[in-house]
Design a protein around this motif. Structure first.
Motif, PDB file in Angstrom:
ATOM      1  N   LEU A  80       0.838  -1.208   0.066  1.00 32.33           N
ATOM      2  CA  LEU A  80      -0.111   0.008   0.027  1.00 32.33           C
ATOM      3  C   LEU A  80       0.918   1.098   0.083  1.00 32.33           C
ATOM      4  CD1 LEU A  80      -2.823   1.391   0.259  1.00 32.33           C
ATOM      5  CD2 LEU A  80      -2.638   1.275   2.698  1.00 32.33           C
ATOM      6  N   TYR A  81       1.786   1.427   1.057  1.00 33.45           N
ATOM      7  CA  TYR A  81       2.704   2.313   0.804  1.00 33.45           C
ATOM      8  C   TYR A  81       3.572   2.718  -0.333  1.00 33.45           C
ATOM      9  CZ  TYR A  81       2.253   3.671   5.840  1.00 33.45           C
ATOM     10  OH  TYR A  81       1.868   4.281   7.209  1.00 33.45           O
ATOM     11  N   TRP A  82       4.073   1.656  -1.048  1.00 31.55           N
ATOM     12  CA  TRP A  82       4.682   1.792  -2.312  1.00 31.55           C
ATOM     13  C   TRP A  82       3.879   2.310  -3.378  1.00 31.55           C
ATOM     14  CZ3 TRP A  82       4.045  -0.068  -7.362  1.00 31.55           C
ATOM     15  CH2 TRP A  82       5.322   0.070  -8.003  1.00 31.55           C
ATOM     16  N   ALA A  83       2.584   1.606  -3.237  1.00 37.08           N
ATOM     17  CA  ALA A  83       1.499   2.062  -4.440  1.00 37.08           C
ATOM     18  C   ALA A  83       1.216   3.436  -4.360  1.00 37.08           C
ATOM     19  CB  ALA A  83       0.338   1.203  -4.299  1.00 37.08           C
ATOM     20  N   GLU A  84       1.029   3.932  -3.215  1.00 38.36           N
ATOM     21  CA  GLU A  84       0.621   5.414  -2.907  1.00 38.36           C
ATOM     22  C   GLU A  84       1.553   6.353  -3.524  1.00 38.36           C
ATOM     23  OE1 GLU A  84      -1.853   7.059  -0.251  1.00 38.36           O
ATOM     24  OE2 GLU A  84      -2.641   5.324   0.555  1.00 38.36           O
ATOM     25  N   GLN A  85       2.701   5.885  -3.971  1.00 40.59           N
ATOM     26  CA  GLN A  85       3.664   6.908  -4.755  1.00 40.59           C
ATOM     27  C   GLN A  85       2.916   7.218  -6.302  1.00 40.59           C
ATOM     28  OE1 GLN A  85       7.944   5.677  -3.803  1.00 40.59           O
ATOM     29  NE2 GLN A  85       7.045   4.112  -4.076  1.00 40.59           N
ATOM     30  N   HIS A  86       2.158   6.179  -6.687  1.00 39.16           N
ATOM     31  CA  HIS A  86       1.836   6.284  -8.103  1.00 39.16           C
ATOM     32  C   HIS A  86       0.401   6.431  -8.200  1.00 39.16           C
ATOM     33  CE1 HIS A  86       6.019   5.103  -8.584  1.00 39.16           C
ATOM     34  NE2 HIS A  86       5.880   3.903  -7.862  1.00 39.16           N
ATOM     35  N   ILE A  87      -0.512   6.156  -7.420  1.00 41.91           N
ATOM     36  CA  ILE A  87      -2.032   6.197  -7.368  1.00 41.91           C
ATOM     37  C   ILE A  87      -2.515   7.038  -6.359  1.00 41.91           C
ATOM     38  CG2 ILE A  87      -1.932   4.121  -8.261  1.00 41.91           C
ATOM     39  CD1 ILE A  87      -3.177   3.109  -5.894  1.00 41.91           C
ATOM     40  N   SER A  88      -3.773   7.659  -6.507  1.00 38.01           N
ATOM     41  CA  SER A  88      -4.181   8.654  -5.615  1.00 38.01           C
ATOM     42  C   SER A  88      -4.648   7.742  -4.265  1.00 38.01           C
ATOM     43  CB  SER A  88      -5.586   9.093  -6.174  1.00 38.01           C
ATOM     44  OG  SER A  88      -6.484   8.390  -6.224  1.00 38.01           O
ATOM     45  N   SER A  89      -4.937   8.407  -3.266  1.00 36.66           N
ATOM     46  CA  SER A  89      -5.240   8.258  -1.975  1.00 36.66           C
ATOM     47  C   SER A  89      -6.437   7.317  -1.792  1.00 36.66           C
ATOM     48  CB  SER A  89      -4.975   8.927  -0.748  1.00 36.66           C
ATOM     49  OG  SER A  89      -6.054  10.102  -0.821  1.00 36.66           O
ATOM     50  N   GLY A  90      -7.500   8.018  -2.747  1.00 35.60           N
ATOM     51  CA  GLY A  90      -8.779   7.615  -2.657  1.00 35.60           C
ATOM     52  C   GLY A  90      -9.115   6.217  -3.671  1.00 35.60           C
ATOM     53  N   LEU A  91      -8.400   6.147  -4.588  1.00 32.41           N
ATOM     54  CA  LEU A  91      -8.226   4.798  -5.451  1.00 32.41           C
ATOM     55  C   LEU A  91      -7.576   4.004  -4.424  1.00 32.41           C
ATOM     56  CD1 LEU A  91      -8.595   3.357  -8.083  1.00 32.41           C
ATOM     57  CD2 LEU A  91      -6.252   4.302  -8.715  1.00 32.41           C
ATOM     58  N   ALA A  92      -6.490   4.267  -3.712  1.00 33.67           N
ATOM     59  CA  ALA A  92      -5.836   3.195  -2.918  1.00 33.67           C
ATOM     60  C   ALA A  92      -6.945   2.527  -1.770  1.00 33.67           C
ATOM     61  CB  ALA A  92      -4.847   3.565  -2.448  1.00 33.67           C
ATOM     62  N   LEU A 262     -11.468  16.476  -2.389  1.00 31.93           N
ATOM     63  CA  LEU A 262     -11.836  18.013  -2.128  1.00 31.93           C
ATOM     64  C   LEU A 262     -10.677  18.571  -1.330  1.00 31.93           C
ATOM     65  CD1 LEU A 262     -15.453  17.177  -0.461  1.00 31.93           C
ATOM     66  CD2 LEU A 262     -14.958  18.588  -2.615  1.00 31.93           C
ATOM     67  N   VAL A 263      -9.890  17.958  -0.709  1.00 31.16           N
ATOM     68  CA  VAL A 263      -9.091  18.583   0.313  1.00 31.16           C
ATOM     69  C   VAL A 263      -7.470  18.326  -0.391  1.00 31.16           C
ATOM     70  CG1 VAL A 263      -7.635  18.286   2.428  1.00 31.16           C
ATOM     71  CG2 VAL A 263      -9.884  17.863   2.298  1.00 31.16           C
ATOM     72  N   TYR A 264      -7.277  17.356  -1.064  1.00 28.98           N
ATOM     73  CA  TYR A 264      -5.649  17.230  -1.847  1.00 28.98           C
ATOM     74  C   TYR A 264      -5.794  17.476  -3.301  1.00 28.98           C
ATOM     75  CZ  TYR A 264      -1.020  15.476  -0.858  1.00 28.98           C
ATOM     76  OH  TYR A 264       0.168  15.387  -0.742  1.00 28.98           O
ATOM     77  N   GLY A 265      -7.114  17.531  -3.873  1.00 25.53           N
ATOM     78  CA  GLY A 265      -7.015  17.978  -5.430  1.00 25.53           C
ATOM     79  C   GLY A 265      -6.762  16.667  -6.251  1.00 25.53           C
ATOM     80  N   GLU A 266      -6.969  15.447  -5.529  1.00 23.05           N
ATOM     81  CA  GLU A 266      -6.917  14.376  -6.410  1.00 23.05           C
ATOM     82  C   GLU A 266      -8.152  14.291  -7.483  1.00 23.05           C
ATOM     83  OE1 GLU A 266      -4.825  11.211  -3.040  1.00 23.05           O
ATOM     84  OE2 GLU A 266      -7.063  11.104  -3.678  1.00 23.05           O
ATOM     85  N   ALA A 267      -7.798  13.897  -8.652  1.00 24.50           N
ATOM     86  CA  ALA A 267      -8.671  13.465  -9.913  1.00 24.50           C
ATOM     87  C   ALA A 267      -9.820  12.707  -9.372  1.00 24.50           C
ATOM     88  CB  ALA A 267      -7.942  12.977 -11.042  1.00 24.50           C
ATOM     89  N   PHE A 268     -10.876  13.375  -9.893  1.00 23.06           N
ATOM     90  CA  PHE A 268     -12.430  12.610  -9.407  1.00 23.06           C
ATOM     91  C   PHE A 268     -13.111  12.467 -10.744  1.00 23.06           C
ATOM     92  CE2 PHE A 268     -16.575  12.732  -8.407  1.00 23.06           C
ATOM     93  CZ  PHE A 268     -17.037  11.936  -7.321  1.00 23.06           C
ATOM     94  N   SER A 269     -13.843  11.445 -11.110  1.00 11.10           N
ATOM     95  CA  SER A 269     -14.687  11.307 -12.342  1.00 11.10           C
ATOM     96  C   SER A 269     -15.871  10.497 -11.641  1.00 11.10           C
ATOM     97  CB  SER A 269     -13.864  10.693 -13.405  1.00 11.10           C
ATOM     98  OG  SER A 269     -13.869   9.296 -12.861  1.00 11.10           O
TER      99      SER A 269
END
Length: 313
Positions: A80-92, A262-269
């Motif tokens: 999980l920690y490695w993956a969050e370098q490359h994907i958003s926290s919401g997706l994780a 909302l807080v971190y500006g991660e992409a949302f669709s």
């Protein structure tokens, strides 16, 4: 108090994924920050259980602790920690919610018995939701590291699922031992494994934690995520029943996705949101019988798919 405790637990479990992302973006080496979190949280909780005379030092070097720590803490959180370098926290967060579906699949393989129709349908729906959730990234901003991050989170949930099944059998064999003590011991062991991995591949520096975002991330994840959140989970089990506290799984991933946007500006669709809802629908189908039991107010043991999923993030 029960409603307040449940609300706080859901909020904590829904915010830990973003806290991980904040720490990594602040320059923390992923495995190093994870190791600090779990060594600190596991160590403090284990010392507390020793003081309360609800744990013994021998618990730290039992093979059950080592295997559970390897699967649940090391396997789940190194990925999980490695993956969050490359994907958003919401997706994780939403991908991490597939744990109960993975558990059902492993149970079916282990017992060689056909899963009930609704549970099998829940698995199919859940994995369809994973595809829908990932679809915007596959079409718009595809990268191999992004895809690897998604797949690695799913691999981590497979590790978690194996650890959850094994820890359930351990608790059945040792009903007199405190689940909180077992959880503290496995976090401590898994944390040391993460530290060894970090020393081998990351060459971490202690000054990485000196910035406010990095230190805040570690403190929040250690105190709120790994200590308060888990303690509330077991407290709610004691005050209610084993099923009710586990329903956080239907709420916290949506909190994580909304907070990241909302807080971190991660992409949302809306396609991603639909995928998240489809995954949660699959999880509900997998555990429908137990949820029906909860709604009619009858007490019974929690199903394996939801038990011991306090390892949110």
């Amino acid at each position: 108090m029960i409603a307040l405790g449940f609300t706080v637990m859901c909020l904590i479990f829904g915010t830990t994924f973003l806290a991980i992302k904040v720490g990594i973006d602040a320059g923390l080496a992923p495995f190093y920050s994870a190791s600090i979190r779990f060594i600190a949280a596991g160590g403090l909780l284990f010392v507390y259980m020793l003081w309360k005379k609800k744990a013994a030092l021998s618990l730290l070097w039992r093979k059950e602790t080592m295997l559970t720590g390897f699967l649940i803490t090391f396997g789940t959180f190194s990925t999980l920690y490695w993956a969050e370098q490359h994907i958003s926290s919401g997706l994780a967060a939403v991908l991490s919610a597939t744990g109960p579906i993975m558990i059902l699949l492993l149970q079916t393989i282990r017992t060689r018995q056909r899963a009930p129709f609704l549970s099998a349908a829940g698995c199919a729906v859940g994995f369809a939701g994973v595809f829908v959730l990932m679809l915007p990234g596959l079409k718009l901003d595809f990268s191999y590291m992004w895809l690897a991050g998604c797949l690695v989170v799913l691999l981590g949930e497979l590790c978690y699922s194996g650890g959850a099944l094994y820890s359930k059998s351990v608790m059945n064999r040792r009903p007199d031992e405190s689940p909180l003590a077992l959880n503290a011991a496995q976090m401590l062991f898994g944390g040391f494994l993460l530290l060894i991995l970090s020393l081998v591949v990351e060459q971490p520096r202690p000054d990485q934690i000196l910035s406010v975002p990095a230190l805040g991330s570690i403190l929040y994840l250690t105190v709120a995520g790994s200590m308060i959140g888990h303690s509330l989970f077991y407290w709610l089990i004691a005050k209610t029943n084993p099923v009710f506290p586990s329903t956080w799984l239907y709420i916290s991933p949506l909190i994580a996705m909304g907070l990241g946007s909302l807080v971190y500006g991660e992409a949302f669709s809306w396609v991603s949101a639909a995928g998240a809802l489809i995954i949660l629908a699959g999880i509900i189908l997998v555990n429908l019988r137990s949820l029906q039991t909860l709604l009619v107010g009858r007490k019974q043991a929690a199903p394996t798919p939801l038990q011991n999923h306090a390892e949110s993030a």
